[in-house]
Design a protein around this motif. Structure first.
Motif, PDB file in Angstrom:
ATOM      1  N   PHE A 211      43.734  -0.692 -22.893  1.00 15.60           N
ATOM      2  CA  PHE A 211      42.782   0.190 -22.642  1.00 15.60           C
ATOM      3  C   PHE A 211      41.708  -0.456 -21.660  1.00 15.60           C
ATOM      4  CE2 PHE A 211      38.626   1.895 -23.940  1.00 15.60           C
ATOM      5  CZ  PHE A 211      38.779   3.287 -23.873  1.00 15.60           C
ATOM      6  N   GLY A 212      41.503  -1.598 -21.771  1.00 14.41           N
ATOM      7  CA  GLY A 212      40.553  -2.105 -21.202  1.00 14.41           C
ATOM      8  C   GLY A 212      40.996  -2.326 -19.339  1.00 14.41           C
ATOM      9  N   ALA A 310      46.267   6.157 -24.072  1.00 13.68           N
ATOM     10  CA  ALA A 310      45.424   5.024 -24.957  1.00 13.68           C
ATOM     11  C   ALA A 310      44.654   6.036 -25.927  1.00 13.68           C
ATOM     12  CB  ALA A 310      44.891   4.201 -24.188  1.00 13.68           C
ATOM     13  N   ILE A 311      44.074   6.901 -25.300  1.00 10.54           N
ATOM     14  CA  ILE A 311      43.001   7.709 -26.235  1.00 10.54           C
ATOM     15  C   ILE A 311      43.789   8.209 -27.369  1.00 10.54           C
ATOM     16  CG2 ILE A 311      41.896   9.821 -25.978  1.00 10.54           C
ATOM     17  CD1 ILE A 311      40.340   7.440 -24.935  1.00 10.54           C
ATOM     18  N   ALA A 312      45.033   8.932 -27.075  1.00  8.33           N
ATOM     19  CA  ALA A 312      46.041   9.664 -28.003  1.00  8.33           C
ATOM     20  C   ALA A 312      46.428   8.794 -28.990  1.00  8.33           C
ATOM     21  CB  ALA A 312      46.910  10.618 -27.318  1.00  8.33           C
ATOM     22  N   VAL A 334      35.555  -3.673 -26.602  1.00  7.54           N
ATOM     23  CA  VAL A 334      35.977  -5.043 -25.739  1.00  7.54           C
ATOM     24  C   VAL A 334      36.714  -4.619 -24.590  1.00  7.54           C
ATOM     25  CG1 VAL A 334      37.456  -6.935 -25.722  1.00  7.54           C
ATOM     26  CG2 VAL A 334      36.351  -6.316 -28.194  1.00  7.54           C
ATOM     27  N   GLY A 335      37.295  -3.397 -24.800  1.00 12.18           N
ATOM     28  CA  GLY A 335      38.050  -2.930 -23.620  1.00 12.18           C
ATOM     29  C   GLY A 335      37.205  -2.477 -22.403  1.00 12.18           C
ATOM     30  N   TYR A 336      36.009  -1.836 -22.880  1.00 11.53           N
ATOM     31  CA  TYR A 336      34.931  -1.335 -21.811  1.00 11.53           C
ATOM     32  C   TYR A 336      34.236  -2.677 -21.182  1.00 11.53           C
ATOM     33  CZ  TYR A 336      35.643   3.443 -22.224  1.00 11.53           C
ATOM     34  OH  TYR A 336      36.142   4.769 -22.225  1.00 11.53           O
ATOM     35  N   ALA A 337      34.182  -3.779 -22.158  1.00 14.06           N
ATOM     36  CA  ALA A 337      33.660  -5.070 -21.514  1.00 14.06           C
ATOM     37  C   ALA A 337      34.573  -5.550 -20.218  1.00 14.06           C
ATOM     38  CB  ALA A 337      33.563  -6.206 -22.442  1.00 14.06           C
ATOM     39  N   GLY A 374      51.053  -2.431 -22.213  1.00 12.07           N
ATOM     40  CA  GLY A 374      51.202  -0.794 -22.619  1.00 12.07           C
ATOM     41  C   GLY A 374      52.585  -0.846 -23.505  1.00 12.07           C
ATOM     42  N   VAL A 375      53.608  -1.605 -23.309  1.00  7.41           N
ATOM     43  CA  VAL A 375      54.970  -1.877 -23.980  1.00  7.41           C
ATOM     44  C   VAL A 375      54.350  -2.288 -25.303  1.00  7.41           C
ATOM     45  CG1 VAL A 375      57.090  -2.784 -24.090  1.00  7.41           C
ATOM     46  CG2 VAL A 375      56.504  -2.173 -21.966  1.00  7.41           C
ATOM     47  N   VAL A 376      53.539  -3.166 -25.641  1.00  7.83           N
ATOM     48  CA  VAL A 376      53.392  -3.726 -26.838  1.00  7.83           C
ATOM     49  C   VAL A 376      52.437  -2.489 -27.580  1.00  7.83           C
ATOM     50  CG1 VAL A 376      52.118  -5.514 -28.279  1.00  7.83           C
ATOM     51  CG2 VAL A 376      53.463  -5.825 -26.406  1.00  7.83           C
TER      52      VAL A 376
END
Length: 391
Positions: A211-212, A310-312, A334-337, A374-376
């Motif tokens: 997501f980050g 990611a949102i879904a 944390v992602g947005y950091a 993204g795989v994980v």
């Protein structure tokens, strides 16, 4: 709650989650020139959303557990509307930045809590509401820069979004009056303990990094794509159109991915393709920016399908509204950091180097890393079950 109000509430919130900030990128040069500010301040302005999403996002779940989901979302709408209404009239750059902080802060609360609200009230409409959320989010990102093409000044291009923010506030006041103090469900549920530390889930950590990196890409594009193209002689209107195209294509991802996630056995091929397409878009801008800027924007748009995915995944990989809120409260701050660091570093690097070439090379590498994460992140598991298994 009636389905019409459910869908209206989700749409009104999601359509305001990007436009207020995405509209800045298309007029960033005009804003900096109007205030006589240094170019490096552009990096600060474009980094503010990610920074505020990190700081305010950490407080979102505690606020919702104390005040309720709907009251907190109504308050978030009020803060965003105030910032959007005040920003075009700021007499000094410091007040412009302060108003932008308010916009980003209100959006940050809604970013974390809206998926939990959908989980709590979605019921049989969960996939449909998630689809509306994802599509509206992408449309919001697409519509933001378009305001610069239909207005005569940067003030009008930014101020127009106060209207939709006020409409959102009206809807959420109605929702608040209907449901009262609606704390996120799941606190007394049987099964895995909801208070288990999220960092102990491998999937949650991977989703946070995935997501980050995608958010970093999105906000770097919103803040700097027009400038990247303009530095190579591409017209400003083409850059704004390319940015809008990225958002429109993202809306397509929001339309199909919630259903795909609900039905697919594996998402591995998709996330790898999305990462490769993002890298290809940056490579096109690096090697031949003026040759086909709309094509490069199209590739970035399809690569950006990582974001609605990611949102879904937030409600799809949790069992309760509280689980969704806690996962979003872990993933998004944390992602947005990481996302905040992207446009800020781009501004600093461009100011120091005077070239986007090394920046684009770094973005290509990070896009490929995003596909691997993204795989994980997209594995078909419930976060609560994974936490329980790890004791």
């Amino acid at each position: 709650m009636r389905p019409f109000l459910l869908f209206l509430a989700v749409f009104s919130a999601a359509i305001n989650l990007r436009a207020g900030m995405a509209s800045v990128g298309a007029v960033l040069d005009d804003v900096i020139a109007a205030y006589g500010a240094p170019a490096s301040l552009g990096g600060v302005v474009t980094a503010l959303p990610g920074l505020m999403f990190c700081v305010v996002g950490l407080a979102a779940v505690p606020l919702a557990r104390r005040l309720g989901l709907s009251p907190t979302l109504a308050g978030a709408a009020a803060v965003s509307a105030a910032g959007l209404a005040l920003r075009p009239f700021a007499p000094h750059i410091a007040l412009f930045v302060l108003a932008t902080v308010g916009v980003a802060g209100g959006i940050a609360l809604a970013n974390v809590l809206l998926p939990a609200w959908i989980k709590q009230y979605g019921g049989s409409h969960l996939v449909a509401l998630t689809t509306v959320y994802s599509v509206s989010l992408s449309l919001s990102a697409a519509a933001g820069p378009l305001s610069a093409l239909f207005t005569s000044s940067w003030q009008a291009a930014l101020g127009v979004w106060a209207v939709s923010a006020l409409a959102q506030l009206a809807v959420w006041v109605v929702v608040w009056r209907r449901v009262g103090v609606d704390k996120p469900g799941g606190e007394g549920d049987a099964g895995p303990q909801p208070e288990a530390a999220m960092h102990r889930s491998r999937t949650a950590v991977a989703l946070m990094l995935f997501f980050g990196l995608q958010s970093m890409n999105a906000y770097t594009q919103m803040g700097w794509l027009p400038s990247m193209l303009a530095s190579e002689g591409v017209a400003a209107s083409t850059g704004a159109a390319g940015l809008a195209l990225i958002g429109l294509i993202g809306a397509g991802g929001g339309l199909v991915l919630p259903t795909v996630i609900a039905r697919a056995r594996t998402l591995t091929p998709l996330v790898l393709i999305f990462g490769a397409l993002t890298a290809a878009g940056y490579a096109g801008i690096l090697l031949a920016p003026a040759a086909a800027p709309i094509v490069w924007s199209t590739l970035l748009g399809f690569g950006g399908w990582c974001f609605p995915l990611a949102i879904a995944l937030l409600p799809a990989r949790t069992r309760t509204a509280l689980g969704t809120a806690r996962l979003a409260g872990f993933v998004q701050p944390v992602g947005y950091a990481l996302a905040a660091a992207g446009p800020l570093l781009v501004g600093v690097a461009y100011g120091a180097l005077g070239s986007f070439v090394p920046i684009l090379v770094a973005l290509i590498v990070l896009a490929l890393a995003m596909g691997g994460l993204g795989v994980v992140a997209s594995r078909n598991v419930y976060i609560e079950d994974e936490l329980a298994a790890r004791g």
